[in-house]
Design a protein around this motif. Structure first.
Motif, PDB file in Angstrom:
ATOM      1  N   GLU A 134      30.196  38.610  15.682  1.00 23.72           N
ATOM      2  CA  GLU A 134      30.552  38.892  17.076  1.00 23.72           C
ATOM      3  C   GLU A 134      29.703  40.018  17.654  1.00 23.72           C
ATOM      4  OE1 GLU A 134      34.711  39.848  16.890  1.00 23.72           O
ATOM      5  OE2 GLU A 134      35.307  37.752  16.610  1.00 23.72           O
ATOM      6  N   ARG A 135      29.230  40.905  16.785  1.00 24.46           N
ATOM      7  CA  ARG A 135      28.439  42.059  17.214  1.00 24.46           C
ATOM      8  C   ARG A 135      26.942  41.854  16.952  1.00 24.46           C
ATOM      9  NH1 ARG A 135      33.482  43.359  15.886  1.00 24.46           N
ATOM     10  NH2 ARG A 135      34.503  45.171  16.794  1.00 24.46           N
ATOM     11  N   ASN A 136      26.552  40.606  16.704  1.00 24.00           N
ATOM     12  CA  ASN A 136      25.160  40.280  16.368  1.00 24.00           C
ATOM     13  C   ASN A 136      24.680  41.036  15.134  1.00 24.00           C
ATOM     14  OD1 ASN A 136      24.788  38.421  18.505  1.00 24.00           O
ATOM     15  ND2 ASN A 136      24.532  40.141  19.908  1.00 24.00           N
ATOM     16  N   GLY A 137      25.571  41.191  14.178  1.00 20.48           N
ATOM     17  CA  GLY A 137      25.233  41.870  12.924  1.00 20.48           C
ATOM     18  C   GLY A 137      24.959  40.871  11.820  1.00 20.48           C
ATOM     19  N   SER A 138      25.041  41.360  10.584  1.00 19.67           N
ATOM     20  CA  SER A 138      24.793  40.487   9.434  1.00 19.67           C
ATOM     21  C   SER A 138      25.648  40.919   8.247  1.00 19.67           C
ATOM     22  CB  SER A 138      23.314  40.529   9.048  1.00 19.67           C
ATOM     23  OG  SER A 138      22.951  41.835   8.652  1.00 19.67           O
ATOM     24  N   LEU A 139      25.966  39.943   7.413  1.00 18.10           N
ATOM     25  CA  LEU A 139      26.684  40.192   6.175  1.00 18.10           C
ATOM     26  C   LEU A 139      26.007  39.373   5.097  1.00 18.10           C
ATOM     27  CD1 LEU A 139      29.160  41.475   4.751  1.00 18.10           C
ATOM     28  CD2 LEU A 139      30.377  39.343   5.220  1.00 18.10           C
ATOM     29  N   LYS A 140      25.402  40.066   4.138  1.00 18.24           N
ATOM     30  CA  LYS A 140      24.688  39.396   3.049  1.00 18.24           C
ATOM     31  C   LYS A 140      25.405  39.681   1.743  1.00 18.24           C
ATOM     32  CE  LYS A 140      20.328  40.052   5.409  1.00 18.24           C
ATOM     33  NZ  LYS A 140      19.090  40.807   5.444  1.00 18.24           N
ATOM     34  N   LEU A 141      25.498  38.661   0.904  1.00 23.28           N
ATOM     35  CA  LEU A 141      26.091  38.814  -0.423  1.00 23.28           C
ATOM     36  C   LEU A 141      24.978  38.600  -1.435  1.00 23.28           C
ATOM     37  CD1 LEU A 141      29.220  36.491   0.059  1.00 23.28           C
ATOM     38  CD2 LEU A 141      28.890  38.808   0.880  1.00 23.28           C
ATOM     39  N   HIS A 142      24.918  39.469  -2.435  1.00 25.70           N
ATOM     40  CA  HIS A 142      23.877  39.275  -3.445  1.00 25.70           C
ATOM     41  C   HIS A 142      24.381  39.619  -4.841  1.00 25.70           C
ATOM     42  CE1 HIS A 142      22.800  43.563  -3.998  1.00 25.70           C
ATOM     43  NE2 HIS A 142      23.123  43.674  -2.720  1.00 25.70           N
ATOM     44  N   SER A 143      23.634  39.183  -5.830  1.00 23.80           N
ATOM     45  CA  SER A 143      23.906  39.439  -7.248  1.00 23.80           C
ATOM     46  C   SER A 143      25.250  38.876  -7.699  1.00 23.80           C
ATOM     47  CB  SER A 143      23.824  40.937  -7.561  1.00 23.80           C
ATOM     48  OG  SER A 143      22.563  41.451  -7.215  1.00 23.80           O
ATOM     49  N   ILE A 144      25.566  37.662  -7.229  1.00 26.00           N
ATOM     50  CA  ILE A 144      26.775  36.993  -7.721  1.00 26.00           C
ATOM     51  C   ILE A 144      26.397  36.357  -9.053  1.00 26.00           C
ATOM     52  CG2 ILE A 144      28.560  35.276  -7.255  1.00 26.00           C
ATOM     53  CD1 ILE A 144      28.014  35.663  -4.277  1.00 26.00           C
ATOM     54  N   ASN A 145      26.514  37.156 -10.108  1.00 27.75           N
ATOM     55  CA  ASN A 145      26.067  36.755 -11.433  1.00 27.75           C
ATOM     56  C   ASN A 145      27.129  36.021 -12.234  1.00 27.75           C
ATOM     57  OD1 ASN A 145      23.687  38.169 -10.846  1.00 27.75           O
ATOM     58  ND2 ASN A 145      24.547  40.058 -11.639  1.00 27.75           N
ATOM     59  N   ASN A 146      28.394  36.233 -11.890  1.00 27.07           N
ATOM     60  CA  ASN A 146      29.483  35.619 -12.643  1.00 27.07           C
ATOM     61  C   ASN A 146      29.677  34.169 -12.187  1.00 27.07           C
ATOM     62  OD1 ASN A 146      32.392  34.845 -13.121  1.00 27.07           O
ATOM     63  ND2 ASN A 146      32.282  36.770 -14.262  1.00 27.07           N
ATOM     64  N   PRO A 147      29.579  33.210 -13.118  1.00 21.99           N
ATOM     65  CA  PRO A 147      29.704  31.793 -12.741  1.00 21.99           C
ATOM     66  C   PRO A 147      31.049  31.444 -12.099  1.00 21.99           C
ATOM     67  CG  PRO A 147      28.977  32.013 -15.030  1.00 21.99           C
ATOM     68  CD  PRO A 147      29.290  33.381 -14.537  1.00 21.99           C
ATOM     69  N   GLN A 148      32.135  32.092 -12.534  1.00 26.60           N
ATOM     70  CA  GLN A 148      33.448  31.797 -11.956  1.00 26.60           C
ATOM     71  C   GLN A 148      33.522  32.254 -10.503  1.00 26.60           C
ATOM     72  OE1 GLN A 148      33.194  32.847 -15.129  1.00 26.60           O
ATOM     73  NE2 GLN A 148      34.201  31.194 -16.230  1.00 26.60           N
ATOM     74  N   VAL A 149      32.926  33.395 -10.214  1.00 24.90           N
ATOM     75  CA  VAL A 149      32.930  33.902  -8.843  1.00 24.90           C
ATOM     76  C   VAL A 149      32.094  32.971  -7.959  1.00 24.90           C
ATOM     77  CG1 VAL A 149      32.250  35.827  -7.344  1.00 24.90           C
ATOM     78  CG2 VAL A 149      33.353  36.290  -9.548  1.00 24.90           C
ATOM     79  N   MET A 150      30.936  32.572  -8.428  1.00 25.14           N
ATOM     80  CA  MET A 150      30.092  31.665  -7.643  1.00 25.14           C
ATOM     81  C   MET A 150      30.784  30.320  -7.461  1.00 25.14           C
ATOM     82  SD  MET A 150      27.670  31.367  -5.782  1.00 25.14           S
ATOM     83  CE  MET A 150      25.948  31.445  -5.566  1.00 25.14           C
ATOM     84  N   ARG A 151      31.517  29.882  -8.468  1.00 25.11           N
ATOM     85  CA  ARG A 151      32.251  28.619  -8.386  1.00 25.11           C
ATOM     86  C   ARG A 151      33.281  28.667  -7.252  1.00 25.11           C
ATOM     87  NH1 ARG A 151      36.739  26.163 -11.477  1.00 25.11           N
ATOM     88  NH2 ARG A 151      36.396  23.923 -11.332  1.00 25.11           N
ATOM     89  N   VAL A 152      33.958  29.795  -7.082  1.00 21.89           N
ATOM     90  CA  VAL A 152      34.938  29.955  -6.006  1.00 21.89           C
ATOM     91  C   VAL A 152      34.244  29.805  -4.645  1.00 21.89           C
ATOM     92  CG1 VAL A 152      36.506  31.581  -4.862  1.00 21.89           C
ATOM     93  CG2 VAL A 152      36.529  31.367  -7.357  1.00 21.89           C
ATOM     94  N   PHE A 153      33.078  30.416  -4.500  1.00 21.59           N
ATOM     95  CA  PHE A 153      32.337  30.289  -3.236  1.00 21.59           C
ATOM     96  C   PHE A 153      31.938  28.835  -2.990  1.00 21.59           C
ATOM     97  CE2 PHE A 153      31.771  34.894  -3.681  1.00 21.59           C
ATOM     98  CZ  PHE A 153      32.019  35.290  -2.377  1.00 21.59           C
ATOM     99  N   LYS A 154      31.533  28.131  -4.046  1.00 18.85           N
ATOM    100  CA  LYS A 154      31.112  26.734  -3.891  1.00 18.85           C
ATOM    101  C   LYS A 154      32.303  25.816  -3.604  1.00 18.85           C
ATOM    102  CE  LYS A 154      26.773  27.007  -6.289  1.00 18.85           C
ATOM    103  NZ  LYS A 154      25.897  26.564  -7.348  1.00 18.85           N
TER     104      LYS A 154
END
Length: 92
Positions: free
Chosen positions: A62-82
């Motif tokens: 809404e404020r023309n900003g950004s949110l970046k996520l990085h270093s998601i190394n844990n497979p279970q955490v990445m699985r939740v995002f997928k």
């Protein structure tokens, strides 16, 4: 563009997510709008954690900003995002 880096806790669930939401909301209300979140240490995220990320993402956009996520190394955490298809929403 100044980007604020923040480290996500190992267990990004109810208590940690609420604290994180409050902290980021204070930063956003003070004018910050570009964030990079480091998931190196994160081994668990629940629906509360995801909800906080979505809420912060919307405020940044809404404020023309950004949110970046990085270093998601844990497979279970990445699985939740997928599984939630949030890997298509967030800049990972």
């Amino acid at each position: 563009m100044k980007e604020i880096s923040m480290v996500i806790s190992e267990n990004f669930a109810v208590d940690e997510a609420d604290e994180f939401r409050e902290k980021l909301n204070r930063l956003i209300n003070s004018g910050e709008k570009h964030f990079a979140l480091d998931f190196t240490n994160c081994s668990f995220i629940d629906s509360t954690g995801l909800g906080v990320l979505v809420s912060i993402y919307k405020k940044c956009m809404e404020r023309n900003g950004s949110l970046k996520l990085h270093s998601i190394n844990n497979p279970q955490v990445m699985r939740v995002f997928k599984l939630t298809r949030l890997d298509k929403v967030f800049d990972i």
